[in-house]
Design a protein around this motif. Structure first.
Motif, PDB file in Angstrom:
ATOM      1  N   LEU A  66       0.812  -1.207   0.000  1.00  0.00           N
ATOM      2  CA  LEU A  66       0.000   0.000   0.000  1.00  0.00           C
ATOM      3  C   LEU A  66       0.850   1.263   0.000  1.00  0.00           C
ATOM      4  CD1 LEU A  66      -2.908  -0.965   2.437  1.00  0.00           C
ATOM      5  CD2 LEU A  66      -2.742  -1.272  -0.035  1.00  0.00           C
ATOM      6  N   LEU A  67       2.017   1.210   0.612  1.00  0.00           N
ATOM      7  CA  LEU A  67       2.899   2.380   0.629  1.00  0.00           C
ATOM      8  C   LEU A  67       3.185   2.882  -0.778  1.00  0.00           C
ATOM      9  CD1 LEU A  67       5.571   1.482   3.350  1.00  0.00           C
ATOM     10  CD2 LEU A  67       3.647   3.075   3.553  1.00  0.00           C
ATOM     11  N   GLU A  68       3.326   1.972  -1.711  1.00  0.00           N
ATOM     12  CA  GLU A  68       3.687   2.329  -3.083  1.00  0.00           C
ATOM     13  C   GLU A  68       2.482   2.477  -4.004  1.00  0.00           C
ATOM     14  OE1 GLU A  68       6.460   3.202  -4.402  1.00  0.00           O
ATOM     15  OE2 GLU A  68       7.704   2.906  -2.638  1.00  0.00           O
ATOM     16  N   LYS A  69       1.444   1.669  -3.785  1.00  0.00           N
ATOM     17  CA  LYS A  69       0.391   1.548  -4.800  1.00  0.00           C
ATOM     18  C   LYS A  69      -0.917   2.248  -4.481  1.00  0.00           C
ATOM     19  CE  LYS A  69       2.184  -2.777  -6.687  1.00  0.00           C
ATOM     20  NZ  LYS A  69       1.876  -4.161  -7.106  1.00  0.00           N
ATOM     21  N   LEU A  70      -1.199   2.512  -3.213  1.00  0.00           N
ATOM     22  CA  LEU A  70      -2.510   3.045  -2.859  1.00  0.00           C
ATOM     23  C   LEU A  70      -2.682   4.473  -3.381  1.00  0.00           C
ATOM     24  CD1 LEU A  70      -5.055   2.114  -1.336  1.00  0.00           C
ATOM     25  CD2 LEU A  70      -4.205   3.372   0.652  1.00  0.00           C
ATOM     26  N   GLU A  71      -3.762   4.686  -4.138  1.00  0.00           N
ATOM     27  CA  GLU A  71      -4.068   5.993  -4.699  1.00  0.00           C
ATOM     28  C   GLU A  71      -5.330   6.603  -4.099  1.00  0.00           C
ATOM     29  OE1 GLU A  71      -4.382   5.431  -8.886  1.00  0.00           O
ATOM     30  OE2 GLU A  71      -2.286   4.796  -9.136  1.00  0.00           O
ATOM     31  N   TYR A 101      -1.490  25.944   2.612  1.00  0.00           N
ATOM     32  CA  TYR A 101      -0.163  26.467   2.299  1.00  0.00           C
ATOM     33  C   TYR A 101       0.939  25.487   2.705  1.00  0.00           C
ATOM     34  CZ  TYR A 101      -2.864  30.798   2.163  1.00  0.00           C
ATOM     35  OH  TYR A 101      -3.805  31.757   1.884  1.00  0.00           O
ATOM     36  N   GLU A 102       0.580  24.478   3.485  1.00  0.00           N
ATOM     37  CA  GLU A 102       1.606  23.573   4.014  1.00  0.00           C
ATOM     38  C   GLU A 102       1.356  22.129   3.580  1.00  0.00           C
ATOM     39  OE1 GLU A 102       2.689  24.208   8.087  1.00  0.00           O
ATOM     40  OE2 GLU A 102       2.091  26.308   8.057  1.00  0.00           O
ATOM     41  N   ASN A 103       0.702  21.338   4.416  1.00  0.00           N
ATOM     42  CA  ASN A 103       0.599  19.910   4.083  1.00  0.00           C
ATOM     43  C   ASN A 103      -0.386  19.613   2.962  1.00  0.00           C
ATOM     44  OD1 ASN A 103      -1.424  20.728   5.813  1.00  0.00           O
ATOM     45  ND2 ASN A 103      -1.671  18.725   6.751  1.00  0.00           N
ATOM     46  N   LEU A 104      -1.294  20.527   2.638  1.00  0.00           N
ATOM     47  CA  LEU A 104      -2.233  20.324   1.525  1.00  0.00           C
ATOM     48  C   LEU A 104      -1.921  21.247   0.356  1.00  0.00           C
ATOM     49  CD1 LEU A 104      -5.619  19.941   3.464  1.00  0.00           C
ATOM     50  CD2 LEU A 104      -4.136  18.136   2.575  1.00  0.00           C
ATOM     51  N   CYS A 105      -0.665  21.567   0.177  1.00  0.00           N
ATOM     52  CA  CYS A 105      -0.276  22.512  -0.877  1.00  0.00           C
ATOM     53  C   CYS A 105      -0.380  21.913  -2.275  1.00  0.00           C
ATOM     54  CB  CYS A 105       1.137  23.042  -0.620  1.00  0.00           C
ATOM     55  SG  CYS A 105       2.419  21.766  -0.686  1.00  0.00           S
ATOM     56  N   ASN A 106      -0.657  20.598  -2.376  1.00  0.00           N
ATOM     57  CA  ASN A 106      -0.821  19.960  -3.687  1.00  0.00           C
ATOM     58  C   ASN A 106      -2.284  19.782  -4.074  1.00  0.00           C
ATOM     59  OD1 ASN A 106       2.031  19.378  -4.267  1.00  0.00           O
ATOM     60  ND2 ASN A 106       1.889  17.950  -2.543  1.00  0.00           N
ATOM     61  N   LEU A 150       1.529  16.273   1.889  1.00  0.00           N
ATOM     62  CA  LEU A 150       0.706  15.178   1.381  1.00  0.00           C
ATOM     63  C   LEU A 150       0.547  15.302  -0.132  1.00  0.00           C
ATOM     64  CD1 LEU A 150      -2.054  15.212   4.141  1.00  0.00           C
ATOM     65  CD2 LEU A 150      -0.286  13.478   3.821  1.00  0.00           C
ATOM     66  N   PRO A 151       0.585  14.174  -0.859  1.00  0.00           N
ATOM     67  CA  PRO A 151       0.439  14.221  -2.311  1.00  0.00           C
ATOM     68  C   PRO A 151      -1.005  14.375  -2.769  1.00  0.00           C
ATOM     69  CG  PRO A 151       0.719  11.948  -1.599  1.00  0.00           C
ATOM     70  CD  PRO A 151       0.876  12.809  -0.366  1.00  0.00           C
ATOM     71  N   LEU A 152      -1.938  14.552  -1.847  1.00  0.00           N
ATOM     72  CA  LEU A 152      -3.369  14.589  -2.161  1.00  0.00           C
ATOM     73  C   LEU A 152      -3.710  15.640  -3.210  1.00  0.00           C
ATOM     74  CD1 LEU A 152      -5.020  14.275   1.373  1.00  0.00           C
ATOM     75  CD2 LEU A 152      -4.982  12.545  -0.439  1.00  0.00           C
ATOM     76  N   ARG A 153      -4.533  15.220  -4.182  1.00  0.00           N
ATOM     77  CA  ARG A 153      -5.109  16.139  -5.149  1.00  0.00           C
ATOM     78  C   ARG A 153      -6.589  16.393  -4.847  1.00  0.00           C
ATOM     79  NH1 ARG A 153      -0.971  18.835  -7.394  1.00  0.00           N
ATOM     80  NH2 ARG A 153       0.406  17.527  -8.658  1.00  0.00           N
ATOM     81  N   TYR A 201       1.376  10.481   5.494  1.00  0.00           N
ATOM     82  CA  TYR A 201       2.557  11.087   4.883  1.00  0.00           C
ATOM     83  C   TYR A 201       3.495  10.052   4.252  1.00  0.00           C
ATOM     84  CZ  TYR A 201       1.215  15.485   7.038  1.00  0.00           C
ATOM     85  OH  TYR A 201       0.540  16.631   7.382  1.00  0.00           O
ATOM     86  N   VAL A 202       3.301   8.778   4.579  1.00  0.00           N
ATOM     87  CA  VAL A 202       4.175   7.756   3.995  1.00  0.00           C
ATOM     88  C   VAL A 202       3.522   7.073   2.790  1.00  0.00           C
ATOM     89  CG1 VAL A 202       5.337   7.333   6.174  1.00  0.00           C
ATOM     90  CG2 VAL A 202       3.346   5.942   5.574  1.00  0.00           C
ATOM     91  N   LEU A 203       2.272   7.425   2.483  1.00  0.00           N
ATOM     92  CA  LEU A 203       1.601   6.877   1.304  1.00  0.00           C
ATOM     93  C   LEU A 203       1.990   7.732   0.106  1.00  0.00           C
ATOM     94  CD1 LEU A 203      -1.900   6.177   2.888  1.00  0.00           C
ATOM     95  CD2 LEU A 203      -0.112   4.505   2.378  1.00  0.00           C
ATOM     96  N   ARG A 204       2.930   7.254  -0.651  1.00  0.00           N
ATOM     97  CA  ARG A 204       3.620   8.078  -1.641  1.00  0.00           C
ATOM     98  C   ARG A 204       2.765   8.504  -2.829  1.00  0.00           C
ATOM     99  NH1 ARG A 204       6.917   3.604  -0.324  1.00  0.00           N
ATOM    100  NH2 ARG A 204       8.500   4.150   1.220  1.00  0.00           N
ATOM    101  N   ASN A 205       1.709   7.731  -3.137  1.00  0.00           N
ATOM    102  CA  ASN A 205       0.912   8.021  -4.332  1.00  0.00           C
ATOM    103  C   ASN A 205      -0.559   8.260  -4.021  1.00  0.00           C
ATOM    104  OD1 ASN A 205       2.939   7.678  -6.549  1.00  0.00           O
ATOM    105  ND2 ASN A 205       3.122   5.650  -5.628  1.00  0.00           N
ATOM    106  N   LEU A 206      -0.870   8.604  -2.780  1.00  0.00           N
ATOM    107  CA  LEU A 206      -2.259   8.830  -2.391  1.00  0.00           C
ATOM    108  C   LEU A 206      -2.754  10.154  -2.968  1.00  0.00           C
ATOM    109  CD1 LEU A 206      -4.564   7.622  -0.618  1.00  0.00           C
ATOM    110  CD2 LEU A 206      -3.807   9.185   1.187  1.00  0.00           C
TER     111      LEU A 206
END
Length: 395
Positions: free
Chosen positions: A248-253, A333-338, A304-307, A274-279
């Motif tokens: 899941l660390l690598e694949k979970l979206e 401006y910080e953890n949800l900047c993506n 966070l990579p969240l869109r 923060y460790v879920l790289r592709n979420l």
């Protein structure tokens, strides 16, 4: 002057008419439009033999079985009792969606199994009844080789063993989504249980979860979406044991945390997201922001990579902290900047009224600095802030 001549149109025209009738009433959460569509195609098939030949596949594609004695009529037609002459047309092969989720007492193990054996050829979606799923039914499901979506969430009791279920779905090469019974205990399996279907990418999991099992659980190789719903012990350590699994660390979206889970964050907050790289997509109760989307970004971690973030009705009964809206704005401006899209449940809009426009403006700045290729890849329908339907209140 009366005439018995049936109206004639080219079959190509009839197909266009049938398609328009079908798609006009396709989306209907309450179900009544689908019932009306069923009645419409029943009348369509009665016009003439030509109309019948065009309309019969639409009539049986997605049967509506939840009113009155419709289920009994359907099963007697598709799977006639012994001694009853069978029709020339294999009506069962026309069924693509079989939703028995509204049935409680109407079906039994043997009846469900027999019905599945009749519709196995064309079945794509199956929603199990609240009763009537057993070993025989699993054997019948395993023969539905074209099945793409299997929903067992409503199946009651702990009759089905996880190893047996996995062996069943290992025979379904087209399966994409699997929703497990909330009463099922997930266990480790050996090679005798078979392999996960290669196209399976989405799972819904509930019930009692063991942290040791889940940390090394063998997920489908192409898992991308996970829904945690009706879990009985989803406290912080259990959640971390699930999401820190190497696969899941690598694949979970996509991750969906339901309000119907028990014991959520009864102990402490977590940095596990923060460790879920592709979420890229997260849906959760609004007050989980405090426990998962921690501001500022923890030391040594990336934002966070969240869109897409969708926030549903709060999980806890107590009121949100007064500074919630300010914290949410700060997170942009910080953890949800993506973030490109923020969905808020209707009843929760009150919590962000004072910063609504500021948050929306900041999200659009995120969008404007992103490449067209990135935007096209996710194809998000709603950008900025939008309203989502509230999750139902769990009684």
């Amino acid at each position: 002057m009366q005439t018995t001549q049936s109206p004639h149109l080219p079959s190509e025209i009839l197909i266009i008419i049938a398609d328009m009738l079908w798609h006009d009433q396709m989306y209907d959460p309450e179900g009544m439009r689908l019932v009306d569509r069923q009645k419409c195609f029943h009348s369509f098939c009665l016009v003439s033999r030509q109309w019948y030949s065009v309309g019969i596949s639409y009539l049986y594609d997605f049967p509506q079985l939840w009113q009155g004695n419709k289920f009994v009529q359907f099963t007697n037609t598709v799977s006639p009792p012994l001694g009853v002459k069978k029709g020339k047309v294999d009506l069962g092969s026309l069924v693509k969606v079989l939703n028995l989720g509204s049935l409680v007492h109407q079906s039994s193990n043997s009846q469900t199994s027999r019905l599945l054996s009749r519709v196995k050829k064309g079945l794509i979606i199956f929603v199990a009844p609240q009763t009537g799923i057993g070993v025989n039914s699993l054997a019948s499901i395993s023969k539905c080789r074209n099945l793409m979506h299997l929903d067992l969430r409503l199946a009651r009791g702990g009759v089905i063993e996880f190893s047996r279920l996995k062996k069943t779905v290992s025979n379904l090469p087209e399966l994409r989504t699997l929703q497990l019974p909330s009463s099922m205990e997930i266990t480790r399996t050996d090679s005798s249980a078979g392999d996960w279907p290669p196209k399976l990418y989405s799972m819904t999991v509930g019930g009692y979860l063991d942290s040791e099992v889940m940390s090394t659980f063998n997920w489908p190789p192409n898992i991308r979406r996970l829904e945690l719903k009706r879990c009985k012990n989803l406290d912080t350590p259990i959640l971390e044991s699930i999401l820190c699994n190497e696969q899941l660390l690598e694949k979970l979206e996509t991750l969906y945390l339901s309000r119907e889970n028990a014991n959520m964050f009864s102990e402490l907050e977590s940095t596990v997201l923060y460790v879920l790289r592709n979420l890229t997509y997260l849906r959760m109760p609004l007050d989980f922001m405090e426990y998962l989307c921690i501001v500022p970004v923890p030391d040594g971690m990336q934002p966070l990579p969240l869109r897409i973030l969708e926030l549903t009705r709060p999980y806890f009964d107590n009121e949100l902290a007064v500074e919630f809206s300010d914290e949410l704005e700060k997170a942009m401006y910080e953890n949800l900047c993506n973030l490109w899209a923020l969905g808020i449940g209707e009843s929760s809009l009150q919590y962000i009224q004072d910063v609504y426009q500021k948050i929306d403006d900041e999200i659009w700045k995120h969008v404007e600095t992103s490449s067209d290729d990135e935007l096209d890849k996710l194809a998000i329908e709603d950008l900025g802030i939008y309203t989502i339907d509230d999750d139902p209140i769990v009684l």
